[in-house]
Each structure stands twice: as structure tokens, then as C-alpha cells.
Design a protein around this motif. Structure first.
Motif, PDB file in Angstrom:
ATOM      1  N   ASP A  52       0.845  -1.203   0.000  1.00 20.66           N
ATOM      2  CA  ASP A  52       0.000   0.000   0.000  1.00 20.66           C
ATOM      3  C   ASP A  52       0.873   1.244   0.000  1.00 20.66           C
ATOM      4  O   ASP A  52       0.446   2.322  -0.410  1.00 20.66           O
ATOM      5  CB  ASP A  52      -0.895   0.014   1.243  1.00 20.66           C
ATOM      6  CG  ASP A  52      -1.825  -1.178   1.282  1.00 20.66           C
ATOM      7  OD1 ASP A  52      -2.633  -1.337   0.348  1.00 20.66           O
ATOM      8  OD2 ASP A  52      -1.726  -1.969   2.247  1.00 20.66           O
ATOM      9  N   PHE A  53       2.095   1.087   0.487  1.00 22.00           N
ATOM     10  CA  PHE A  53       3.025   2.198   0.613  1.00 22.00           C
ATOM     11  C   PHE A  53       4.419   1.652   0.323  1.00 22.00           C
ATOM     12  O   PHE A  53       4.826   0.654   0.926  1.00 22.00           O
ATOM     13  CB  PHE A  53       2.971   2.774   2.040  1.00 22.00           C
ATOM     14  CG  PHE A  53       3.712   4.061   2.210  1.00 22.00           C
ATOM     15  CD1 PHE A  53       3.049   5.271   2.061  1.00 22.00           C
ATOM     16  CD2 PHE A  53       5.057   4.080   2.527  1.00 22.00           C
ATOM     17  CE1 PHE A  53       3.733   6.472   2.227  1.00 22.00           C
ATOM     18  CE2 PHE A  53       5.755   5.267   2.693  1.00 22.00           C
ATOM     19  CZ  PHE A  53       5.080   6.469   2.537  1.00 22.00           C
ATOM     20  N   LEU A  54       5.128   2.270  -0.605  1.00 25.15           N
ATOM     21  CA  LEU A  54       6.452   1.790  -0.990  1.00 25.15           C
ATOM     22  C   LEU A  54       7.516   2.791  -0.566  1.00 25.15           C
ATOM     23  O   LEU A  54       7.459   3.966  -0.931  1.00 25.15           O
ATOM     24  CB  LEU A  54       6.530   1.563  -2.501  1.00 25.15           C
ATOM     25  CG  LEU A  54       7.849   0.997  -3.030  1.00 25.15           C
ATOM     26  CD1 LEU A  54       8.115  -0.400  -2.468  1.00 25.15           C
ATOM     27  CD2 LEU A  54       7.837   0.970  -4.554  1.00 25.15           C
ATOM     28  N   VAL A  55       8.482   2.303   0.210  1.00 30.11           N
ATOM     29  CA  VAL A  55       9.623   3.109   0.643  1.00 30.11           C
ATOM     30  C   VAL A  55      10.835   2.661  -0.156  1.00 30.11           C
ATOM     31  O   VAL A  55      11.107   1.468  -0.275  1.00 30.11           O
ATOM     32  CB  VAL A  55       9.925   2.914   2.149  1.00 30.11           C
ATOM     33  CG1 VAL A  55      11.114   3.769   2.570  1.00 30.11           C
ATOM     34  CG2 VAL A  55       8.704   3.225   2.997  1.00 30.11           C
ATOM     35  N   MET A 105      15.025   7.809  10.588  1.00 26.08           N
ATOM     36  CA  MET A 105      14.507   7.039   9.457  1.00 26.08           C
ATOM     37  C   MET A 105      13.098   6.526   9.771  1.00 26.08           C
ATOM     38  O   MET A 105      12.194   6.613   8.941  1.00 26.08           O
ATOM     39  CB  MET A 105      15.466   5.878   9.162  1.00 26.08           C
ATOM     40  CG  MET A 105      15.095   5.048   7.968  1.00 26.08           C
ATOM     41  SD  MET A 105      16.365   3.849   7.498  1.00 26.08           S
ATOM     42  CE  MET A 105      16.491   2.804   8.938  1.00 26.08           C
ATOM     43  N   LEU A 106      12.905   6.015  10.975  1.00 25.83           N
ATOM     44  CA  LEU A 106      11.589   5.535  11.386  1.00 25.83           C
ATOM     45  C   LEU A 106      10.571   6.668  11.429  1.00 25.83           C
ATOM     46  O   LEU A 106       9.448   6.519  10.934  1.00 25.83           O
ATOM     47  CB  LEU A 106      11.673   4.857  12.758  1.00 25.83           C
ATOM     48  CG  LEU A 106      12.242   3.452  12.761  1.00 25.83           C
ATOM     49  CD1 LEU A 106      12.640   3.036  14.169  1.00 25.83           C
ATOM     50  CD2 LEU A 106      11.238   2.473  12.172  1.00 25.83           C
ATOM     51  N   LEU A 107      10.950   7.796  11.993  1.00 17.23           N
ATOM     52  CA  LEU A 107      10.036   8.928  12.104  1.00 17.23           C
ATOM     53  C   LEU A 107       9.605   9.433  10.735  1.00 17.23           C
ATOM     54  O   LEU A 107       8.414   9.678  10.493  1.00 17.23           O
ATOM     55  CB  LEU A 107      10.675  10.063  12.913  1.00 17.23           C
ATOM     56  CG  LEU A 107       9.816  11.326  13.062  1.00 17.23           C
ATOM     57  CD1 LEU A 107       8.520  11.020  13.801  1.00 17.23           C
ATOM     58  CD2 LEU A 107      10.605  12.416  13.775  1.00 17.23           C
ATOM     59  N   LYS A 108      10.547   9.592   9.822  1.00 18.05           N
ATOM     60  CA  LYS A 108      10.203  10.057   8.474  1.00 18.05           C
ATOM     61  C   LYS A 108       9.258   9.078   7.783  1.00 18.05           C
ATOM     62  O   LYS A 108       8.310   9.485   7.113  1.00 18.05           O
ATOM     63  CB  LYS A 108      11.465  10.263   7.637  1.00 18.05           C
ATOM     64  CG  LYS A 108      12.272  11.478   8.037  1.00 18.05           C
ATOM     65  CD  LYS A 108      13.500  11.635   7.175  1.00 18.05           C
ATOM     66  CE  LYS A 108      14.303  12.854   7.547  1.00 18.05           C
ATOM     67  NZ  LYS A 108      13.655  14.128   7.273  1.00 18.05           N
ATOM     68  N   THR A 109       9.492   7.788   7.957  1.00 19.85           N
ATOM     69  CA  THR A 109       8.648   6.782   7.319  1.00 19.85           C
ATOM     70  C   THR A 109       7.257   6.767   7.936  1.00 19.85           C
ATOM     71  O   THR A 109       6.257   6.808   7.213  1.00 19.85           O
ATOM     72  CB  THR A 109       9.299   5.388   7.416  1.00 19.85           C
ATOM     73  OG1 THR A 109      10.591   5.441   6.806  1.00 19.85           O
ATOM     74  CG2 THR A 109       8.448   4.347   6.723  1.00 19.85           C
TER      75      THR A 109
END
Length: 122
Positions: A52-55, A105-109
Motif C-alpha cells: 500500500d506504501f512503498l519506501v 529514518m523511522l520517524l520520516k517513514t
């Protein structure tokens, strides 16, 4: 769809932080998978997982060498980037990780996932 119900697919070059991000997101209660697109000759391997969401994560060769003892060089990194090109074009979040801490990195994602997945309707 609630953000924690979204399937988050994570791809990127080797040593860019894919496993670390997936583990962190999973620990926070998100559904996340590591997609080894950089090793696939299929340009659309990531689509098969139907995220649903691609990083899309990336890091430089210098950063990869600092993070891990790697036996490959610039040519292999360029090949991986070529294999990741379609994922880069379609990703919801493109995230260079060279200068990011794991919490950053976690927060931005998580921020990007919450923003997109909270607006999705089924």
C-alpha cells in the motif's frame, strides 16, 4: 485504511537500511516487508508484493562501507540502482539514509505512512 493496516514495502540498495527499517516498523505495530528488488532482474518485483506504501531507501558506497564490511564496489551499486529504478519512480517515499539515524529514518517513514494511508479509502 488505518496506517497500521497498510502494507509497507521497503526496497533499496544493499546496506541502505531495509532490514533495520522493517524491524523497527514491525516493532511499532506496522505491517512491513523487505522487498529484495536490488537482486531481481524483474523491474517490477516490488509490485508482486502489492504494498500500500512503498519506501525506497538509498545510501552511497561510502556509507555502505562504513556500515558493513562489503566485498563489492561501485559497479555493483550502479547495477542495483538500475534494478531499483522503477521502484524509485513509483515509491511513496524516497529516503537517502546516509545522514539519518535509525530513529530519524523511522520517524520520516511513519509520518509519511500516516499522511498517505489515513487519506486512503477502500
Amino acid at each position: 485504511m488505518k496506517p497500521k493496516e497498510c502494507l509497507i514495502g521497503v526496497c533499496g540498495n544493499c546496506v541502505s537500511g531495509k532490514t533495520t527499517l522493517v524491524e523497527g516498523l514491525t516493532a511499532m505495530g506496522y505491517k512491513a516487508i523487505n522487498i529484495p528488488q536490488e537482486h531481481s532482474v524483474s523491474k517490477n518485483l516490488w509490485k508482486r508484493k502489492q504494498p500500500d506504501f512503498l519506501v525506497m531507501l538509498t545510501c552511497s558506497l561510502e556509507t555502505a562501507q562504513k556500515r558493513r564490511n562489503i566485498s563489492w564496489g561501485k559497479e555493483r551499486l550502479e547495477l542495483q540502482r538500475k534494478r531499483l529504478q522503477t521502484a524509485k519512480e513509483y515509491c511513496d517515499l524516497y529516503l537517502p539514509t546516509d545522514d539519518l539515524t535509525i530513529p530519524e529514518m523511522l520517524l520520516k517513514t511513519v509520518t509519511a505512512v500516516r499522511e498517505k494511508c489515513s487519506c486512503k479509502t477502500d
